[in-house]
Design an enzyme around this catalytic site. Structure first.
Site, PDB file in Angstrom:
ATOM      1  CE1 TYR A  36      -2.148  31.207 -24.587  1.00  0.00           C
ATOM      2  CE2 TYR A  36      -4.468  31.591 -25.010  1.00  0.00           C
ATOM      3  CZ  TYR A  36      -3.140  31.875 -25.263  1.00  0.00           C
ATOM      4  OH  TYR A  36      -2.818  32.821 -26.207  1.00  0.00           O
ATOM      5  CE  LYS A 145      -4.170  29.400 -27.937  1.00  0.00           C
ATOM      6  NZ  LYS A 145      -3.815  30.736 -28.395  1.00  0.00           N
ATOM      7  CD  GLU A 177       2.171  33.927 -34.521  1.00  0.00           C
ATOM      8  OE1 GLU A 177       1.093  33.337 -34.683  1.00  0.00           O
ATOM      9  OE2 GLU A 177       3.031  33.566 -33.691  1.00  0.00           O
ATOM     10  CG  LEU A 201      -0.384  29.218 -31.692  1.00  0.00           C
ATOM     11  CD1 LEU A 201       0.296  28.693 -30.441  1.00  0.00           C
ATOM     12  CD2 LEU A 201      -1.716  29.830 -31.361  1.00  0.00           C
TER      13      LEU A 201
HETATM   14  N1  PDD Z   1      -4.799  33.527 -29.732  1.00  0.00           N
HETATM   15  N2  PDD Z   1      -1.003  33.315 -33.101  1.00  0.00           N
HETATM   16  C1  PDD Z   1      -1.023  33.709 -31.819  1.00  0.00           C
HETATM   17  C2  PDD Z   1       0.210  34.300 -31.232  1.00  0.00           C
HETATM   18  C3  PDD Z   1      -2.200  33.565 -31.061  1.00  0.00           C
HETATM   19  O1  PDD Z   1      -2.211  33.937 -29.773  1.00  0.00           O
HETATM   20  C4  PDD Z   1      -3.367  33.033 -31.662  1.00  0.00           C
HETATM   21  C5  PDD Z   1      -4.660  32.843 -30.926  1.00  0.00           C
HETATM   22  C6  PDD Z   1      -3.300  32.640 -33.014  1.00  0.00           C
HETATM   23  C7  PDD Z   1      -4.483  32.018 -33.731  1.00  0.00           C
HETATM   24  O2  PDD Z   1      -4.699  30.687 -33.312  1.00  0.00           O
HETATM   25  P1  PDD Z   1      -6.159  30.044 -33.384  1.00  0.00           P
HETATM   26  O3  PDD Z   1      -6.625  30.193 -34.773  1.00  0.00           O
HETATM   27  O4  PDD Z   1      -5.919  28.622 -33.015  1.00  0.00           O
HETATM   28  O5  PDD Z   1      -7.034  30.776 -32.424  1.00  0.00           O
HETATM   29  C8  PDD Z   1      -2.096  32.790 -33.698  1.00  0.00           C
HETATM   30  C9  PDD Z   1      -5.949  33.326 -28.894  1.00  0.00           C
HETATM   31  C10 PDD Z   1      -7.248  33.486 -29.588  1.00  0.00           C
HETATM   32  C11 PDD Z   1      -5.778  34.181 -27.670  1.00  0.00           C
HETATM   33  O6  PDD Z   1      -4.662  34.301 -27.198  1.00  0.00           O
HETATM   34  O7  PDD Z   1      -6.780  34.676 -27.138  1.00  0.00           O
END
Ligand code: PDD
Length: 294
Positions: A36, A145, A177, A201
């Protein structure tokens, strides 16, 4: 029209949310076999769209799938889903598709399931949030992801149960993270974030914050943050597409430094908000030519 039902995209069709249905044999439902993206949209323009689509392609290739649509086709779908100019995010999910029976191995010749919708982004609490630390019990391909998020769900719920906004994941003496966010800490005046690898991620917001730090000659290092450093940090932040640059003011029930948001965060947040404002004004990064050429 008032109370008009939200329109979503599913497998080539735009339809009301309540009519969007997938089979119980969908491999996303049975195995969490899919990936996703979450893409923030300000003033009707997606932020860092090319980077999000690149990460989608990487995630798909990581699970041995080919992109079901090309970049131009994604853009056409998003343009129809983005509603108005309020802050929102595009959620996009691609699963391996619907098999004829439950079998772990990939069925041959099935079409992926593609789903997308837009959701409002709530403003972040500018006074900061509380977080907890928990062991990182996730699998070893955190750079993909994947929709398979059971560990993250349990970690985040533990945070919520303890009145906190996020869980920070600890592995082998390092803070990696958040359960759904990347991590930054200011330690001895230096802004730190862990390097990209299979264990986190590769966040798009993270990369943007790193670029802003470098462009504005902030003291910055990309390196592992030890648990000890996290606990004595002057500032701790979490970044994500829906939570922007979120300051953590309490960690495991103890104040981070003075327990109020810090000056480095205030500066970074100013830069981030200014960038959003540019998008809102239509000085758009949402340039289709640029995107297709990238
Ligand atoms: N999640 N690390 C993890 C485990 C994440 O699930 C996310 C984002 C991030 C940040 O990535 P980005 O800056 O590209 O949004 C880091 C999304 C927002 C979610 O699962 O809803």
């Amino acid at each position: 029209m008032l109370n008009q039902e939200q329109i979503v995209y599913l497998n080539g069709e735009f339809l009301p949310l309540s009519q969007a249905k997938v089979s119980v044999l969908d491999r996303g439902f049975l195995f969490g076999d899919g990936v996703y993206e979450v893409i923030p949209v300000y003033g009707g323009s997606p932020l860092r769209l090319a980077e999000h689509l690149q990460r989608l392609e990487n995630s798909l290739s990581g699970i041995r799938m080919v992109p079901p649509l090309d970049r131009q086709q994604w853009v056409l779908i998003f343009n129809r889903l983005i509603h108005g100019v309020d802050d929102q995010s595009i959620y996009l999910q691609v699963t391996r598709g619907v098999g004829t029976k439950r079998d772990h191995a990939f069925p041959l010749g099935i079409a992926p399931t593609v789903f997308a919708m837009c959701t409002p982004i709530a403003p972040i609490p500018a006074s900061g949030v509380k977080a907890i630390t928990v062991p990182d019990i996730r699998w070893q391909w955190c750079h993909v992801k994947a929709i398979t998020l059971l560990a993250n769900v349990l970690q985040r719920q533990q945070a919520v149960d303890e009145g906190c906004a996020e869980a920070i994941l600890l592995r082998d003496g390092y803070a990696m993270e958040g359960a759904a966010s990347n991590l930054f800490a200011v330690v001895d005046g230096v802004l730190l974030t862990p390097p990209k690898g299979n264990d986190i991620l590769p966040g798009i917001t993270r990369d943007l914050v790193v670029e802003l730090a470098q462009a504005n000659t902030m003291k910055f290092e990309e390196r592992g943050i030890t648990v000890d450093e996290l606990r004595r940090a002057e500032e701790v932040w979490l970044t994500s597409s829906t939570r922007e640059v979120l300051p953590v003011v309490e960690l495991d029930g103890r104040k981070v430094c003075d327990g109020v948001v810090g000056p480095v965060w205030a500066r970074m947040n100013g830069l981030y908000q200014a960038l959003k404002e540019e998008l809102r004004k239509g000085h758009s990064v949402f340039n289709i030519r640029e995107l297709l050429d990238s």
